[in-house]
Design a protein around this motif. Sequence first.
Motif, mmCIF file in Angstrom:
data_model
loop_
_atom_site.group_PDB
_atom_site.id
_atom_site.type_symbol
_atom_site.label_atom_id
_atom_site.label_comp_id
_atom_site.label_asym_id
_atom_site.label_seq_id
_atom_site.Cartn_x
_atom_site.Cartn_y
_atom_site.Cartn_z
ATOM 1 N N PHE A 269 0.828 -1.207 0.000
ATOM 2 C CA PHE A 269 0.000 0.000 0.000
ATOM 3 C C PHE A 269 0.866 1.262 0.000
ATOM 4 N N GLN A 270 1.961 1.240 0.792
ATOM 5 C CA GLN A 270 2.859 2.393 0.836
ATOM 6 C C GLN A 270 3.491 2.642 -0.526
ATOM 7 N N PHE A 271 3.872 1.561 -1.185
ATOM 8 C CA PHE A 271 4.478 1.691 -2.516
ATOM 9 C C PHE A 271 3.501 2.320 -3.500
ATOM 10 N N LEU A 272 2.283 1.833 -3.525
ATOM 11 C CA LEU A 272 1.287 2.352 -4.459
ATOM 12 C C LEU A 272 0.888 3.788 -4.116
ATOM 13 N N ALA A 273 0.792 4.089 -2.832
ATOM 14 C CA ALA A 273 0.406 5.438 -2.412
ATOM 15 C C ALA A 273 1.460 6.470 -2.791
ATOM 16 N N SER A 274 2.706 6.024 -2.991
ATOM 17 C CA SER A 274 3.776 6.965 -3.336
ATOM 18 C C SER A 274 3.565 7.608 -4.703
ATOM 19 N N PHE A 275 2.692 7.017 -5.523
ATOM 20 C CA PHE A 275 2.432 7.580 -6.854
ATOM 21 C C PHE A 275 1.298 8.613 -6.835
ATOM 22 N N GLY A 276 0.684 8.774 -5.674
ATOM 23 C CA GLY A 276 -0.344 9.804 -5.520
ATOM 24 C C GLY A 276 -1.471 9.682 -6.518
ATOM 25 N N THR A 277 -1.843 10.805 -7.150
ATOM 26 C CA THR A 277 -2.969 10.836 -8.090
ATOM 27 C C THR A 277 -2.593 10.331 -9.482
ATOM 28 N N ASN A 278 -1.367 9.862 -9.640
ATOM 29 C CA ASN A 278 -0.941 9.337 -10.946
ATOM 30 C C ASN A 278 -1.287 7.866 -11.112
ATOM 31 N N LEU A 279 -1.946 7.278 -10.116
ATOM 32 C CA LEU A 279 -2.271 5.853 -10.174
ATOM 33 C C LEU A 279 -3.646 5.585 -9.574
ATOM 34 N N LYS A 280 -4.406 4.693 -10.216
ATOM 35 C CA LYS A 280 -5.703 4.270 -9.691
ATOM 36 C C LYS A 280 -5.846 2.760 -9.896
ATOM 37 N N ILE A 281 -6.003 2.027 -8.790
ATOM 38 C CA ILE A 281 -6.165 0.567 -8.871
ATOM 39 C C ILE A 281 -7.587 0.250 -9.309
ATOM 40 N N VAL A 282 -7.708 -0.682 -10.239
ATOM 41 C CA VAL A 282 -9.041 -1.058 -10.733
ATOM 42 C C VAL A 282 -9.395 -2.520 -10.452
ATOM 43 N N GLU A 283 -8.416 -3.385 -10.353
ATOM 44 C CA GLU A 283 -8.651 -4.805 -10.087
ATOM 45 C C GLU A 283 -7.497 -5.360 -9.266
ATOM 46 N N PRO A 284 -7.803 -6.377 -8.395
ATOM 47 C CA PRO A 284 -9.120 -6.929 -8.038
ATOM 48 C C PRO A 284 -9.836 -6.032 -7.016
ATOM 49 N N LYS A 285 -11.108 -6.222 -6.908
ATOM 50 C CA LYS A 285 -11.927 -5.371 -6.046
ATOM 51 C C LYS A 285 -11.537 -5.495 -4.580
ATOM 52 N N THR A 286 -11.110 -6.710 -4.166
ATOM 53 C CA THR A 286 -10.718 -6.907 -2.760
ATOM 54 C C THR A 286 -9.483 -6.066 -2.424
ATOM 55 N N TYR A 287 -8.558 -5.943 -3.393
ATOM 56 C CA TYR A 287 -7.366 -5.129 -3.176
ATOM 57 C C TYR A 287 -7.740 -3.652 -3.124
ATOM 58 N N VAL A 288 -8.649 -3.248 -4.023
ATOM 59 C CA VAL A 288 -9.115 -1.863 -4.050
ATOM 60 C C VAL A 288 -9.699 -1.470 -2.698
ATOM 61 N N GLU A 289 -10.508 -2.382 -2.110
ATOM 62 C CA GLU A 289 -11.157 -2.103 -0.837
ATOM 63 C C GLU A 289 -10.129 -1.961 0.287
ATOM 64 N N ASP A 290 -9.155 -2.879 0.337
ATOM 65 C CA ASP A 290 -8.118 -2.818 1.375
ATOM 66 C C ASP A 290 -7.270 -1.554 1.224
ATOM 67 N N PHE A 291 -6.978 -1.196 -0.017
ATOM 68 C CA PHE A 291 -6.174 0.002 -0.262
ATOM 69 C C PHE A 291 -6.945 1.265 0.132
ATOM 70 N N ARG A 292 -8.256 1.266 -0.137
ATOM 71 C CA ARG A 292 -9.094 2.401 0.242
ATOM 72 C C ARG A 292 -9.115 2.557 1.759
ATOM 73 N N ASN A 293 -9.208 1.446 2.488
ATOM 74 C CA ASN A 293 -9.195 1.499 3.948
ATOM 75 C C ASN A 293 -7.867 2.056 4.467
ATOM 76 N N TYR A 294 -6.791 1.681 3.812
ATOM 77 C CA TYR A 294 -5.468 2.178 4.193
ATOM 78 C C TYR A 294 -5.403 3.691 3.999
ATOM 79 N N LEU A 295 -5.906 4.176 2.873
ATOM 80 C CA LEU A 295 -5.902 5.612 2.598
ATOM 81 C C LEU A 295 -6.820 6.370 3.557
ATOM 82 N N ASN A 296 -7.945 5.754 3.908
ATOM 83 C CA ASN A 296 -8.859 6.401 4.853
ATOM 84 C C ASN A 296 -8.206 6.594 6.227
#
Length: 303
Positions: A269-296
């Motif tokens: 999650f930290q690695f992906l968050a380092s790209f800020g608004t230049n990245l948006k995860i679309v699949e799988p949905k379970t990963y999207v949900e966990d990543f959203r919780n991390y950002l929240n």
Amino acid sequence: MEKVERLLSIIMILLKKKIVSTNEFAQLFNVSKRTILRDMETLSLSNIPIYSIHGVHGGYGIMDEYKVDKRLLSSSDLENILTALGGLEQILISEEVELTIKKIEAMVSPLAPKSSIQLSFYDWEGRSEIIQTLRTCQESILKRRLVSFDYIDKNGTATNRIVEPYQLHFSETSWYLKGFCLHRMSNRTFKLSRIDHLHMDEQTFSPRDDLLEQEREASYQPQLVAIQALISPSIKDQFIERYGRKSIENYSSECLLATIYVPQNSTGFQFLASFGTNLKIVEPKTYVEDFRNYLNKMMDIYS
């Protein structure tokens, strides 16, 4: 300059040049001719094959047999070694590496073109602060002596450890110590920046022959998850460097589709968050949900 440093410098100069006069050495080191004569006697007694030539163009030299046979390595080979050592010197900050570089430089012709490759690393202040920890670890490994230290893990838990040190490992931006922890009675890897109050003990240890094999078997590898993400063209190069060109395909005029493998945990999650608004995860949905919780959770800190 201390005598040992001066003697070492004399050897380096003689390896690079044919004959050097007493006057040249005296002026270079700002000492008397008598001091240089004593230095040459010291080197001779140390079995360094120094010879002298009398006369106007005389001076001191070192026997060719003592010099490394340059025919074994081309100028290109030597430049490649210097390039690699130059990078190592930046991350290790070691007197031993600096000395090795001087030895290799003594073998390279002063007319040789400069290397076409240059390595640069971030000059972080913390890197120079960790040098003493590195040296203590390295010395304890060579002398096979136990080390003790306070260790703070990523969760902030502090413990005192006694470790049989076996290997220093540099990964991306950080140094790690690999060894056998007598507290856990198993192989462990410690990040040097999390080590405090490091002490090399008097007690020695016998190396465990099966340590590396056990480490390979017991090494923790987080499970990687294949995810798809829409990325901005501005970060395309970063994905190519890490995952290769095959990981990216065209998606629209505004973004690309990247298929990559990352762990489904805070590290990923930290690695992906380092790209800020230049990245948006679309699949799988379970990963999207966990990543959203991390950002929240990150957002809650600032709410």
